[in-house]
Design an enzyme around this catalytic site. Structure first.
Site, PDB file in Angstrom:
ATOM      1  N   CYS A  46       0.719  -1.273   0.095  1.00 47.13           N
ATOM      2  CA  CYS A  46      -0.023  -0.011   0.056  1.00 47.13           C
ATOM      3  C   CYS A  46       0.920   1.255   0.004  1.00 47.13           C
ATOM      4  O   CYS A  46       0.483   2.258  -0.296  1.00 47.13           O
ATOM      5  CB  CYS A  46      -0.841   0.038   1.086  1.00 47.13           C
ATOM      6  SG  CYS A  46      -2.204  -1.398   1.181  1.00 47.13           S
ATOM      7  N   VAL A  84       6.980 -21.900  -5.638  1.00 50.35           N
ATOM      8  CA  VAL A  84       6.366 -23.278  -5.455  1.00 50.35           C
ATOM      9  C   VAL A  84       5.397 -23.502  -6.740  1.00 50.35           C
ATOM     10  O   VAL A  84       4.541 -22.776  -7.001  1.00 50.35           O
ATOM     11  CB  VAL A  84       5.463 -23.424  -4.198  1.00 50.35           C
ATOM     12  CG1 VAL A  84       4.789 -24.605  -4.266  1.00 50.35           C
ATOM     13  CG2 VAL A  84       6.242 -23.205  -2.861  1.00 50.35           C
TER      14      VAL A  84
END
Length: 459
Positions: A46, A84
């Site tokens: 943010c 992954v």
């Protein structure tokens, strides 16, 4: 042998879960391995627009804890630049690829924390090898945009595609960097997270900054010259530019979960229970921008990707993984942002959300000031309330105004969370002093107006 927790994703949800689990179980009892495909852990995405503008000096200021801190102080095996690629639930293993050194590893787990976050919405026309086209999701994205803005030849024109939170904040950041900025939005105006009447106030403030807004104008392509983006293509003709920033929102990053057979909900995000467990898969947990949760007002599943939720959900998962008990009870969609000095806050349902959820309601808009009218610096503030009919229960609220405006949404969020009616709210004991509020706070004025509107309909 120690149990092993594998964490996929090293940002808010993943590292909150890992940290909470570690606080409850030492290294001899629980081994923690974290796979993160990027260069950073536990950072504030943010804050990227404020780094782009120069208000925040560098990416280090946006990092809460770096990988080495987790390794040394939390006894975690943190593997950066590892992606992954597969989850084998039957064998309880994950497969990960080393993006830097090459090669592949396979690691077993007893518990699996899935915290892959969200990925930017990227239409097919935005897939290009041309330089100068950026998403804005990670610190790596922010670093790439900063490098482009600082390189020769320095860009002079920018197009931001999409007018959500990131699009609006990046447009302001680029204006502050001295670029000419056009924001292109497929909807009528930016900030669709608030109703159109409130969104128009935001659009007006953006125009006041010098930002050109092209509403109701979908983008269909990009043009390039010499390997660099040169224009954004629309039905009304090309818009010349030297840099394009995509702000079309995000979608849950669930490809890996779906391939492994984890259940997705109607929002396209992973289904979890209140303890952040994935139903039907013991020892598998998920949290953050990749999961859906309950909206406490509508009662419907929603996907609301915010860092506040990700940190809370990760904390809940970590407490449970560590042997404690915690629940995440849902969201009401509270959010704030700003455009220059104009502040925007919202919580609960918009009018279209309330209609879709089947509520009968009234909505009112109250105009007031952020301070006592006679106090120097008093500026306009607009508060909108949406209340259920005939009960008067607050369903949603929006605020647009100047200083002291956005954080007032928190009092409305607390009222909403606790099921208060607008009649209840007229008696709220809110703080008053001329530098901070009129004697009748804007929240109280709006609540009184909603009570009157309900009464008029029931006569």
């Amino acid at each position: 042998m120690a149990q092993r927790l594998i964490v996929i994703g090293g940002d808010a949800a993943g590292m909150s879960a890992a940290s909470q689990a570690r606080r409850r179980r030492d290294r001899g009892d629980l081994e923690i391995v974290v796979f993160e495909r990027g260069h950073f852990t536990s950072y504030s995405a943010c804050g990227i627009p404020y780094w782009i503008s120069g208000l925040v000096p560098g990416p280090e200021a946006l990092i809460a804890r770096d990988p080495e801190t987790f390794r040394t102080e939390y006894a975690m095996d943190v593997r950066m630049r590892h992606e992954v690629t597969a989850i084998d639930l039957e064998r309880r293993e994950v497969v990960a690829r080393d993006l830097k050194g090459g090669g592949e590893v396979r690691e077993r787990f007893d518990d699996l924390m899935y915290a892959t976050g969200a990925v930017p919405v990227k239409p097919s026309w935005a897939i290009t090898d041309a330089g100068g086209v950026f998403g804005m999701q990670t610190l790596d994205d922010g670093a790439a945009l900063r490098d482009w803005l600082d390189a020769d030849p320095q860009p002079r024109r920018a197009v931001v595609v999409g007018g959500g939170y990131i699009g609006v904040e990046i447009a302001e950041a680029l204006i502050q960097r001295g670029l000419s900025v056009t924001l292109v939005e497929a909807g009528e105006q930016p900030m669709s997270t608030v109703d159109s009447d409130m969104g128009e106030l935001v659009a007006e403030a953006m125009r006041g900054l010098g930002i050109t807004i092209r509403g109701s104008l979908p983008v269909s392509g990009l043009e390039e010259r010499d390997g660099r983006v040169s224009a954004v293509v629309t039905a009304e003709g090309p818009i010349p530019t030297d840099v394009v920033v995509m702000g079309l929102g995000v979608r849950p990053n669930t490809a890996l979960a779906e391939a492994a057979g984890l259940p997705l909900g109607p929002t396209g995000a992973i289904r979890v229970d209140r303890r952040m467990r994935v139903p039907g898969h013991p020892g598998v947990w998920a949290a953050g921008d990749c999961v859906e949760t309950l909206h406490r007002v509508s009662g419907l599943p929603v996907h609301v990707p915010l860092g506040t939720h990700a940190n809370k959900q990760g904390r809940v998962a970590g407490i449970n993984i560590g042997g404690g008990y915690a629940t995440f009870t849902g969201v009401i969609g509270t959010a704030v942002t700003k455009v220059c000095d104009l502040e925007v806050g919202r919580t609960g349902l918009r009018e279209r959300d309330a209609t879709a959820a089947g509520f009968e309601f009234v909505s009112v808009i109250a105009e007031s000031t952020n301070r006592a009218g006679y106090y120097p610096g008093a500026r306009p503030m607009t508060v909108k309330l949406i209340a259920e009919r005939p009960s008067g229960r607050l369903l949603g609220a929006q605020i647009v105004g100047w200083s002291e405006a956005a954080k007032r949404i928190d009092s409305l969020a607390v009222a909403l969370w606790n099921g208060m009616t607008v009649d209840d709210m007229t008696q709220l004991d809110l703080g008053y002093a001329p530098p901070y509020a009129p004697v009748w706070d804007p929240v109280l004025i709006a609540a009184r107006k909603a009570v009157d509107a309900l009464a008029a309909l029931d006569r």
